[in-house]
Scaffold this motif. Structure first.
Motif, PDB file in Angstrom:
ATOM      1  N   UNK A   1       0.855  -1.201   0.000  1.00 27.57           N
ATOM      2  CA  UNK A   1       0.000   0.000   0.000  1.00 27.57           C
ATOM      3  C   UNK A   1       0.875   1.230   0.000  1.00 27.57           C
ATOM      4  N   UNK A   2       0.455   2.209  -0.767  1.00 22.00           N
ATOM      5  CA  UNK A   2       1.202   3.472  -0.791  1.00 22.00           C
ATOM      6  C   UNK A   2       0.214   4.618  -0.614  1.00 22.00           C
ATOM      7  N   UNK A   3       0.610   5.640   0.135  1.00 23.61           N
ATOM      8  CA  UNK A   3      -0.157   6.900   0.138  1.00 23.61           C
ATOM      9  C   UNK A   3       0.834   8.050   0.199  1.00 23.61           C
ATOM     10  N   UNK A   4       0.517   9.105  -0.533  1.00 23.22           N
ATOM     11  CA  UNK A   4       1.442  10.229  -0.629  1.00 23.22           C
ATOM     12  C   UNK A   4       0.665  11.531  -0.467  1.00 23.22           C
ATOM     13  N   UNK A   5       1.286  12.485   0.217  1.00 22.09           N
ATOM     14  CA  UNK A   5       0.632  13.782   0.441  1.00 22.09           C
ATOM     15  C   UNK A   5       1.658  14.905   0.381  1.00 22.09           C
ATOM     16  N   UNK A   6       1.144  16.128   0.202  1.00 16.52           N
ATOM     17  CA  UNK A   6       2.016  17.308   0.180  1.00 16.52           C
ATOM     18  C   UNK A   6       1.635  18.203   1.352  1.00 16.52           C
ATOM     19  N   UNK A   7       2.663  18.678   2.070  1.00 19.78           N
ATOM     20  CA  UNK A   7       2.384  19.510   3.254  1.00 19.78           C
ATOM     21  C   UNK A   7       2.258  18.646   4.502  1.00 19.78           C
ATOM     22  N   UNK A   8       2.907  17.490   4.486  1.00 21.71           N
ATOM     23  CA  UNK A   8       2.866  16.591   5.645  1.00 21.71           C
ATOM     24  C   UNK A   8       1.907  15.443   5.415  1.00 21.71           C
ATOM     25  N   UNK A   9       1.831  14.516   6.382  1.00 22.42           N
ATOM     26  CA  UNK A   9       0.935  13.366   6.251  1.00 22.42           C
ATOM     27  C   UNK A   9      -0.534  13.802   6.195  1.00 22.42           C
ATOM     28  N   UNK A  10      -1.360  12.938   5.612  1.00 29.34           N
ATOM     29  CA  UNK A  10      -2.795  13.241   5.491  1.00 29.34           C
ATOM     30  C   UNK A  10      -3.401  13.621   6.842  1.00 29.34           C
ATOM     31  N   UNK A  11      -3.059  12.834   7.874  1.00 28.06           N
ATOM     32  CA  UNK A  11      -3.702  13.036   9.184  1.00 28.06           C
ATOM     33  C   UNK A  11      -3.251  14.321   9.867  1.00 28.06           C
ATOM     34  N   UNK A  12      -2.199  14.961   9.302  1.00 27.06           N
ATOM     35  CA  UNK A  12      -1.803  16.271   9.853  1.00 27.06           C
ATOM     36  C   UNK A  12      -2.153  17.383   8.877  1.00 27.06           C
ATOM     37  N   UNK A  13      -3.118  17.115   8.014  1.00 30.55           N
ATOM     38  CA  UNK A  13      -3.622  18.159   7.122  1.00 30.55           C
ATOM     39  C   UNK A  13      -2.972  18.201   5.747  1.00 30.55           C
ATOM     40  N   UNK A  14      -2.087  17.249   5.436  1.00 20.46           N
ATOM     41  CA  UNK A  14      -1.445  17.219   4.122  1.00 20.46           C
ATOM     42  C   UNK A  14      -2.467  17.024   2.994  1.00 20.46           C
ATOM     43  N   UNK A  15      -2.146  17.556   1.824  1.00 16.87           N
ATOM     44  CA  UNK A  15      -3.031  17.462   0.657  1.00 16.87           C
ATOM     45  C   UNK A  15      -2.765  16.124  -0.044  1.00 16.87           C
TER      46      UNK A  15
END
Ligand code: AMP
Length: 250
Positions: free
Chosen positions: A8-22
């Protein structure tokens, strides 16, 4: 049979999803040990080269899966509906959903949710009768994992649909096939949140996987997946199937 792994992969910008990342990108696969490294590499590549933005958080999770619990499914048959505009595409999607007994209220709720969602990581679960959203974590949704193609089945599928062969469609068909066989599932509606990709689909065991060539405007970041479920749904068992049951396609 070789040892199987879920990746499984998940990627976000501006930090992890659970810390408000996009949310930038996600992906999942079920593979045999021999394909594990290559799959991890492809998912990493997907996270790093995405038109939604530049990921600064990427999580890759690899887990062993017991082959005895594997469910084998044939891929949904695929058809394509060519439409000339987004409006026509959404009307076609609505008429397929109506034919699957999804209420007009629920169709409107699903379309409005996809139009307004630019940061949905998983799928929203909606009542097919009332359109009410049933999954608990609104920006996360439910992420379907542990589905993959067996190599022989995939090669046969490529021979049957040579014009459709692409990693994006192969992944989407594996996901839609697993989802269509879920308990309490009436239909799925999807258009991608990738601004470059405007084709979406409606799928179910009854209709198969119906591609609709325009479901959103190019350049738009909106998109996601809607799982329409029957009213007597047992959400925990639906979620357990979607997240945990390993499904081998082909
Ligand atoms: P994609 O098909 O990768 O363009 O994803 C489009 C949207 O579908 C995402 O923004 C999510 O909302 C949803 N989605 C993607 N992968 C999954 C999955 N494995 N399970 C549930 N929803 C997903």
């Amino acid at each position: 049979m070789e040892q199987m792994y879920s990746v499984r992969m998940r990627a976000a910008e501006g930090g992890p999803h659970e810390k408000g990342g996009f949310h930038i990108s996600g992906g999942e696969a079920l593979v045999q040990k021999g394909s594990l490294e290559e799959t991890a590499k492809l998912l990493l590549k997907k996270a790093l080269a995405h038109s939604r933005g530049e990921a600064d958080f990427i999580q890759l999770v690899v887990e062993k899966v017991e082959a005895e619990s594997l469910v084998r499914l044939d891929p949904l048959p695929v058809s394509t509906d060519e439409v000339q505009s987004v409006e026509e595409g959404r009307q076609r999607a609505a008429s397929f959903l109506r034919s699957l007994s999804i209420s007009d209220r629920a169709i409107t709720a699903g379309m409005e949710l996809l139009k307004s969602s630019t940061n949905l990581r998983g799928a929203a679960v909606l009542s097919a009768l009332t359109g009410q959203r049933l999954d608990p974590v609104k920006d996360r949704g439910i992420r379907v994992t542990r589905m993959g193609w067996n190599e022989e089945g995939f090669n046969q599928w490529c021979a049957q649909y040579p014009r459709l062969v692409s990693p994006r469609i192969a992944e989407a068909i594996a996901l839609a096939t697993k989802v269509a066989h879920a308990p309490f599932l009436a239909a799925e509606l999807c258009w991608s949140d990738d601004p470059e990709y405007v084709t979406g689909y409606v799928s179910s065991r009854k209709t198969g996987y119906v591609r609709i060539t325009q479901l959103k405007e190019k350049g738009s970041l909106s998109g996601g997946r809607i799982f329409y479920v029957m009213d007597h749904v047992d959400l925990p068992s639906l979620q357990a199937y979607l997240e945990e049951t390993p499904v081998w396609i082909g």
